[in-house]
Design an enzyme around this catalytic site. Structure first.
Site, PDB file in Angstrom:
ATOM      1  N   THR A 106       0.856  -1.176   0.000  1.00  0.00           N
ATOM      2  CA  THR A 106       0.000   0.000   0.000  1.00  0.00           C
ATOM      3  C   THR A 106       0.896   1.229   0.000  1.00  0.00           C
ATOM      4  OG1 THR A 106      -1.634  -1.206   1.307  1.00  0.00           O
ATOM      5  CG2 THR A 106      -1.875   1.187   1.201  1.00  0.00           C
ATOM      6  N   LYS A 182      -7.533  -0.426  -1.567  1.00  0.00           N
ATOM      7  CA  LYS A 182      -6.797  -0.665  -0.320  1.00  0.00           C
ATOM      8  C   LYS A 182      -6.842   0.561   0.590  1.00  0.00           C
ATOM      9  CE  LYS A 182      -4.481  -3.451   2.296  1.00  0.00           C
ATOM     10  NZ  LYS A 182      -3.073  -3.801   2.065  1.00  0.00           N
ATOM     11  N   LYS A 254       1.722   5.378   8.093  1.00  0.00           N
ATOM     12  CA  LYS A 254       1.772   5.564   6.636  1.00  0.00           C
ATOM     13  C   LYS A 254       0.389   5.418   6.011  1.00  0.00           C
ATOM     14  CE  LYS A 254       3.157   1.968   4.293  1.00  0.00           C
ATOM     15  NZ  LYS A 254       1.975   1.522   3.518  1.00  0.00           N
TER      16      LYS A 254
END
Length: 306
Positions: A106, A182, A254
């Site tokens: 991702t 995602k 993140k």
């Protein structure tokens, strides 16, 4: 979203797995049950383990990537993705035209779209295939993989994807579509972990037996995969060694950053996701970045005895 029927695996198919860490090695080991697998990692010990698992070790990413049908990448962020492909020791210029790069991480929509366009100039296609599932599921071919890629690229990558996934869904026909899905997925996962930590911390504060509370919650309407999966690890978060690190806390720093940035780009308010992002950022700032993400409970209840 469409399900995929497994394809016949060519006997001469070669795939390079670059990075043989917690996920890379079990994925490579699984692929080696049916394919010729080239492996590279900067750690000699990981290369030795790979060789024991039937993977052909190489001393550089470039040498591992030469002559393969596909390259499987699991990188931390867009910067690492660009570096492994186009950096000083990048592999892009040694890939055979017609090969595919399978991106399982991702990293965000924009990075994948830009890299896909640059690879296309060399005759290489990018398969945007972020996955869910830990190392054990990777080794068993039991991952959830969502794919965004042109049909021709998906066909080239199918021997790899079919071996790794128990659930393989086509989310779109272009690179970036997998990242878009995602991003939505990680919004829910990140919020669920944070709120599970809040719930268990509240249970402890109320004087409830936390283990039995967790078991009962997991069996009822308030249950979720993240509660059942991360909850037991949260019970270990305050021990001297902490919970086993299966998913680092800074991964959600993140990922939640990707979520909130994507939402802002569309002028969409995501207040719950933004609150969860702050919890992970606080965890990172307090030295928990390399801990399991279940350690987020220590941010919410730093003095709890759960």
């Amino acid at each position: 979203m469409t399900a995929v029927t497994p394809a016949t695996i060519p006997t001469d198919y070669r795939v390079a797995v670059l990075g043989l860490g917690a996920m890379g090695l079990p994925m490579a080991t699984r692929l080696a049950t049916a394919l010729t697998v080239h492996g590279f990692d900067i750690a000699p010990a990981r290369l030795a383990l790979a060789a024991d698992a039937g993977i052909t070790p190489f001393d550089s990413a470039r040498s591992a990537a030469q002559g393969v049908n596909a390259v499987l990448l699991a990188v931390r962020n867009g910067q690492q993705l660009r570096e492994v492909l186009f950096g000083d020791a990048g592999i892009a210029d040694v890939l055979t035209p017609g090969a595919v790069v399978i991106m399982t991480s991702t990293v965000g929509i924009d990075d994948v779209v830009s890299v896909a366009a640059r690879l296309a100039e060399t005759g290489v296609q990018l398969v945007d295939a972020p996955l869910s599932g830990g190392p054990m599921r990777a080794g068993q071919g039991d991952l959830l993989i969502v794919v965004g890629a042109e049909p021709s690229a998906r066909a080239k990558a199918s021997p790899v994807l079919d071996l790794l996934a128990s659930t393989l869904s086509i989310i779109g026909d272009k690179a970036g579509d997998g990242q878009a899905f995602k991003t939505v997925n990680q919004l829910l996962c990140g919020v669920h972990i944070a709120v599970a930590a809040e719930a268990l911390a509240l249970a402890e504060s109320l004087g409830l037996d936390v283990e039995s509370t967790l078991a009962t919650l997991s069996a009822g309407a308030a249950g979720s995969f993240m509660l059942s999966n991360r909850g037991p690890r949260m019970l270990d978060a305050y021990t001297e060694d902490g919970a086993e690190v299966l998913s680092r806390l800074d991964i959600f720093v993140k990922d939640m950053g990707i979520v909130t940035a994507a939402a802002r780009s569309f002028g969409l308010a995501t207040p719950v996701a933004a609150a969860a992002e702050q919890v992970y950022l606080l965890g990172q700032a307090s030295g928990l970045a390399a801990h399991d993400d279940s350690a987020v409970i220590r941010v919410i209840a730093p003095r709890s005895s759960v």
